[in-house]
Design a protein around this motif. Structure first.
Motif, PDB file in Angstrom:
ATOM      1  N   ALA A   1       1.115  -1.093  -0.249  1.00  0.00           N
ATOM      2  CA  ALA A   1       0.123  -0.053  -0.092  1.00  0.00           C
ATOM      3  C   ALA A   1       0.387   1.169   0.248  1.00  0.00           C
ATOM      4  O   ALA A   1       2.225   1.302   0.130  1.00  0.00           O
ATOM      5  N   VAL A   2      -0.117   2.090  -0.419  1.00  0.00           N
ATOM      6  CA  VAL A   2       0.583   4.099  -0.174  1.00  0.00           C
ATOM      7  C   VAL A   2      -0.223   4.439   1.031  1.00  0.00           C
ATOM      8  O   VAL A   2      -1.204   4.665   0.333  1.00  0.00           O
ATOM      9  N   GLY A   3       1.036   5.220   1.886  1.00  0.00           N
ATOM     10  CA  GLY A   3       0.208   5.549   2.716  1.00  0.00           C
ATOM     11  C   GLY A   3       1.005   6.873   3.471  1.00  0.00           C
ATOM     12  O   GLY A   3       1.851   7.154   2.274  1.00  0.00           O
ATOM     13  N   SER A   4       0.384   7.475   4.041  1.00  0.00           N
ATOM     14  CA  SER A   4       0.721   9.086   4.247  1.00  0.00           C
ATOM     15  C   SER A   4       2.134   8.801   5.423  1.00  0.00           C
ATOM     16  O   SER A   4       2.831   9.802   5.493  1.00  0.00           O
ATOM     17  N   ASP A   5       1.642   7.905   6.766  1.00  0.00           N
ATOM     18  CA  ASP A   5       2.530   7.688   7.699  1.00  0.00           C
ATOM     19  C   ASP A   5       3.586   7.111   8.040  1.00  0.00           C
ATOM     20  O   ASP A   5       3.421   6.211   7.146  1.00  0.00           O
ATOM     21  N   VAL A   6       4.586   6.977   8.935  1.00  0.00           N
ATOM     22  CA  VAL A   6       6.261   6.237   9.011  1.00  0.00           C
ATOM     23  C   VAL A   6       4.980   5.436   9.882  1.00  0.00           C
ATOM     24  O   VAL A   6       5.837   4.462   9.542  1.00  0.00           O
ATOM     25  N   SER A   7       3.878   5.641  10.502  1.00  0.00           N
ATOM     26  CA  SER A   7       3.966   4.787  11.526  1.00  0.00           C
ATOM     27  C   SER A   7       2.234   4.603  11.848  1.00  0.00           C
ATOM     28  O   SER A   7       1.712   6.128  11.540  1.00  0.00           O
ATOM     29  N   GLY A   8       1.346   3.540  12.278  1.00  0.00           N
ATOM     30  CA  GLY A   8      -0.096   4.386  12.702  1.00  0.00           C
ATOM     31  C   GLY A   8      -0.918   3.918  11.575  1.00  0.00           C
ATOM     32  O   GLY A   8      -0.879   3.859  10.177  1.00  0.00           O
ATOM     33  N   ALA A   9      -2.058   4.731  11.732  1.00  0.00           N
ATOM     34  CA  ALA A   9      -3.562   4.602  11.045  1.00  0.00           C
ATOM     35  C   ALA A   9      -2.735   5.028   9.672  1.00  0.00           C
ATOM     36  O   ALA A   9      -3.253   5.179   8.559  1.00  0.00           O
ATOM     37  N   GLY A  10      -2.954   6.669  10.100  1.00  0.00           N
ATOM     38  CA  GLY A  10      -2.130   7.539   8.375  1.00  0.00           C
ATOM     39  C   GLY A  10      -3.624   7.404   8.013  1.00  0.00           C
ATOM     40  O   GLY A  10      -4.769   7.621   8.140  1.00  0.00           O
ATOM     41  N   ASN A  11      -3.283   7.102   6.716  1.00  0.00           N
ATOM     42  CA  ASN A  11      -3.559   7.962   5.568  1.00  0.00           C
ATOM     43  C   ASN A  11      -3.263   6.975   4.674  1.00  0.00           C
ATOM     44  O   ASN A  11      -2.120   6.799   3.944  1.00  0.00           O
ATOM     45  N   ARG A  12      -4.018   5.398   4.327  1.00  0.00           N
ATOM     46  CA  ARG A  12      -4.100   4.654   3.077  1.00  0.00           C
ATOM     47  C   ARG A  12      -4.670   4.762   1.437  1.00  0.00           C
ATOM     48  O   ARG A  12      -6.598   4.944   1.802  1.00  0.00           O
ATOM     49  N   TYR A  13      -4.484   5.265   1.050  1.00  0.00           N
ATOM     50  CA  TYR A  13      -4.477   6.157  -0.385  1.00  0.00           C
ATOM     51  C   TYR A  13      -4.737   5.012  -1.269  1.00  0.00           C
ATOM     52  O   TYR A  13      -5.576   4.819  -2.149  1.00  0.00           O
TER      53      TYR A  13
END
Lengths: 153, 146
Positions: free
Chosen positions: B107-119
């Protein structure tokens, strides 16, 4: 012409510098550049078929090819006896037929829905890039493709 | 209404390369982020799906030493051509320690860890066991807009 396509029986894999394509019982190997050319032709005709079907939707398709960077890199032979016939780009033709895409290999044609053609296009591109890397070629895939090597329409 | 090739490349370039898409609306078009930042690439043991779920932690791999890897949102990180974005350089994950996992998706997302945003997410298979170092070679992470 014969239909080669059976549901769920299309496979693409990188084998060293080559790409292996399986459609039903048919197997062939392609140079990575030919795989990339075929990918582009399939995508173009699949998009035309999609429009013909009245499907204006757009979607992102993500695919990754993971490998073990720590593994010893064996370099498979390009001339291994078990590799199937190597296809030249001139043996290939891709044609939109309404909502279908026809892939002709020599004189045999496989027809598939545009969704399958788009998927096959991405598989060929990803595996083609894998084979490109194995060949030590660093050019971006879009620089390798001429868009004219595989006949369309 | 279908999107043109130019529009598809413009949107992908804005997202992945943080490049301005000139002449949309204007003065002058859709602007890249003031801070380009990075995308974080993650590995998953099942399809995270299209719903939000638990964000980027959804079915995320937890092999020993695993960590998400960053890729710059710039032309140094990605190349956009013919409706496709792909990574410019290898994306290497840490070598697996004692406990492995079977990776099926990325996956490609926003944060280094945690839920963040999965795009974005899609298939990427590798059996990760002790000593295995998962890697996407240059161009091996492929995002197509069709």
């Amino acid at each position: 012409m014969t239909s080669l396509l059976r549901p769920g029986v299309i496979a693409v894999e990188a084998r060293g510098e080559l790409v292996l394509l399986r459609i039903g019982d048919f197997r062939a190997s392609l140079e990575f550049s030919t795989a990339l050319e075929l990918s582009v032709a399939l995508k173009a005709e699949a998009r035309a078929a999609k429009r013909s079907a009245g499907d204006d939707s757009h979607r992102y398709s993500t695919m990754g090819a993971l490998h073990d960077a720590a593994a010893e890199k064996a370099r498979p032979s390009r001339f291994a006896a078990k590799l199937p016939e190597r296809l030249a780009a001139k043996a290939l033709r891709v044609t939109q037929e309404g909502a279908l895409v026809a892939l002709t290999i020599n004189r045999t044609t496989a027809r598939m829905p545009y969704q399958a053609a788009l998927q096959l296009s991405q598989w060929l591109r990803v595996r083609g890039k894998e084979a490109r890397n194995a060949a030590g070629e660093s050019a971006h895939w879009s620089q390798i493709v001429t868009g004219e090597a595989v006949a369309v329409g | 209404m279908s999107a043109t090739d130019v529009f598809e490349n413009g949107i992908l370039s804005l997202i992945f390369e943080n490049a301005n898409y000139a002449n949309v609306g204007d003065a002058t078009g859709l602007r890249g982020s003031t801070t380009a930042g990075v995308f974080y690439i993650s590995l998953h043991t099942a399809d995270p799906g299209d719903t939000t779920g638990t964000g980027q932690t959804q079915s995320e791999s937890a092999y020993t030493n695993y960590a998400r890897q960053s890729v710059a949102r710039s032309t140094a990180g990605w190349t956009v051509a013919s409706g496709v974005a792909d990574n410019d350089a290898a994306i290497s994950f840490p070598a697996c320690g004692v406990t492995g996992s079977t990776v099926t998706h990325a996956a490609v997302g926003s944060d280094v860890s945690g839920a963040g945003n999965r795009y974005l997410n899609g298939t990427a298979s590798l059996t990760v066991s002790s000593g295995v170092t998962p890697q996407f070679a240059a161009g091996a992470l492929d995002i197509s807009l069709d």
